[in-house]
Design a protein around this motif. Sequence first.
Motif, PDB file in Angstrom:
ATOM      1  N   GLU A   8      93.866  35.550 115.778  1.00 42.89           N
ATOM      2  CA  GLU A   8      92.676  35.480 114.963  1.00 42.89           C
ATOM      3  C   GLU A   8      92.520  36.805 114.218  1.00 42.89           C
ATOM      4  N   PRO A   9      92.146  36.754 112.934  1.00 40.28           N
ATOM      5  CA  PRO A   9      91.988  38.006 112.189  1.00 40.28           C
ATOM      6  C   PRO A   9      90.832  38.832 112.753  1.00 40.28           C
ATOM      7  N   VAL A  10      90.975  40.141 112.681  1.00 43.55           N
ATOM      8  CA  VAL A  10      89.936  41.055 113.143  1.00 43.55           C
ATOM      9  C   VAL A  10      89.113  41.476 111.940  1.00 43.55           C
ATOM     10  N   GLY A  11      87.808  41.238 112.009  1.00 40.47           N
ATOM     11  CA  GLY A  11      86.935  41.526 110.885  1.00 40.47           C
ATOM     12  C   GLY A  11      86.505  42.978 110.817  1.00 40.47           C
ATOM     13  N   THR A  12      85.724  43.295 109.792  1.00 44.23           N
ATOM     14  CA  THR A  12      85.299  44.669 109.546  1.00 44.23           C
ATOM     15  C   THR A  12      84.479  45.227 110.701  1.00 44.23           C
ATOM     16  N   ALA A  13      83.554  44.434 111.238  1.00 44.24           N
ATOM     17  CA  ALA A  13      82.700  44.912 112.329  1.00 44.24           C
ATOM     18  C   ALA A  13      83.530  45.230 113.573  1.00 44.24           C
ATOM     19  N   ALA A  14      84.473  44.339 113.907  1.00 45.78           N
ATOM     20  CA  ALA A  14      85.323  44.566 115.073  1.00 45.78           C
ATOM     21  C   ALA A  14      86.207  45.804 114.869  1.00 45.78           C
ATOM     22  N   ARG A  15      86.635  46.048 113.640  1.00 48.51           N
ATOM     23  CA  ARG A  15      87.430  47.231 113.358  1.00 48.51           C
ATOM     24  C   ARG A  15      86.596  48.504 113.539  1.00 48.51           C
ATOM     25  N   MET A  16      85.352  48.470 113.084  1.00 46.74           N
ATOM     26  CA  MET A  16      84.458  49.615 113.267  1.00 46.74           C
ATOM     27  C   MET A  16      84.258  49.908 114.751  1.00 46.74           C
ATOM     28  N   VAL A  17      84.095  48.849 115.539  1.00 45.00           N
ATOM     29  CA  VAL A  17      83.932  49.015 116.981  1.00 45.00           C
ATOM     30  C   VAL A  17      85.172  49.664 117.583  1.00 45.00           C
ATOM     31  N   ALA A  18      86.358  49.187 117.200  1.00 44.35           N
ATOM     32  CA  ALA A  18      87.606  49.715 117.760  1.00 44.35           C
ATOM     33  C   ALA A  18      87.787  51.189 117.421  1.00 44.35           C
ATOM     34  N   VAL A  19      87.533  51.544 116.163  1.00 43.18           N
ATOM     35  CA  VAL A  19      87.690  52.935 115.732  1.00 43.18           C
ATOM     36  C   VAL A  19      86.705  53.841 116.470  1.00 43.18           C
TER      37      VAL A  19
END
Length: 278
Positions: A8-19
Motif C-alpha cells: 500500500e502506498p505511504v501517504g504524506t502524513a505517514a511519511r511525516m510521522v516516520a521522519v
Amino acid sequence: MTRSENREPVGTAARMVAVMAKKLRVRKGLTQEQLGSRMGYSGAAISAMERMLHPISDEMLENVEEALGDGSGFFEGMRELVRMEKLPEQFRDYAPIEQTAVSLWLYANHVVHGLFQTEAYMRALIGGGYPEPSAERIEELVAGRMARKALFDRKPTCEIELVLDESVLLRPFGSQEVMRAQLLYLAECARRKNVNLQVLPLDAGLRGEYAADRGNLTVVETPQHDRVTFLEIQGESLLITDRTKVSTHMQRYAKIRAQALDPRESLGLIERLAGATR
C-alpha cells in the motif's frame, strides 16, 4: 507481481510521522531495537516504519506518541490524517464531508451501507473482494470503516436516512450467523432517534413506479447547508456539487423513499428476517 508492487502506498502524513519518529529516536540516543522494546515491537518493525515500507498502524502510532512524544501530542494529532490516507482512494475526498455532515440521505441496493455494517459483516465483505486484499489491508479498511460510526453519536447530531433494497437483507456474507447479527444491528440502528431506516421491497416495481433503477445514491447536507451527491461504483467515485443535478438526485431519493415500506413495517421485516436466519 512482486511483493513491493503489492504494498500500500505511504501517504504524506505517514511519511511525516516516520521522519519525525526517526529524528526523535536518534535525539534520545535509542537504537531501533531499544525503541521497539519500549513499544512492544521488534527492531525490524521500527526499521520498516522509518523506511516507510508500509503505512504505520493506528496502534503503533499510539505507542510512538507514548514513547517519543514527550507530551507534545504530535503523533496523536497525526492519527486521523494517517487513518484518512488508508481509506480507499475513491473515498478520500468524500470521507471528511461525511464526518461533518448535517444530514445524510442514503440508498443502498447491493450490500448494507458501510455506516451500518457490523465488523464481522464488513470483514467478510472486504476479505471476499477482488483483487483479494492482504490481511493487513483488510484490518486497515475495517478499522477505517468502523471509525465512521462515530457519526451516529456525534454532536451536533447528524440526521441519517437510509433506504435499503430488500435484496440486501437476503444476501448473506460470511455466514448465516454473521448475517443474523447484521440484521439485528440494523434493527438496533433503526431505533435510533437520528436514524430513519426503510426497506424498498422486491415487488416495488409492480406498483407502476420504480425510481431506484440507477443504483446506490448518497446525498449529503454540509454544515453550510449545501447539498452534495456522492456516487461510487467499481472502485471509482464522483462528487457532484452542481445544484440542478443534486436537486434531481434529492427528488429521486424522495421517490425511492416514498416507494419503500414505512419505518415501522421496515423494522418488522428486518426483525422477521433476523428470526428466520439461524
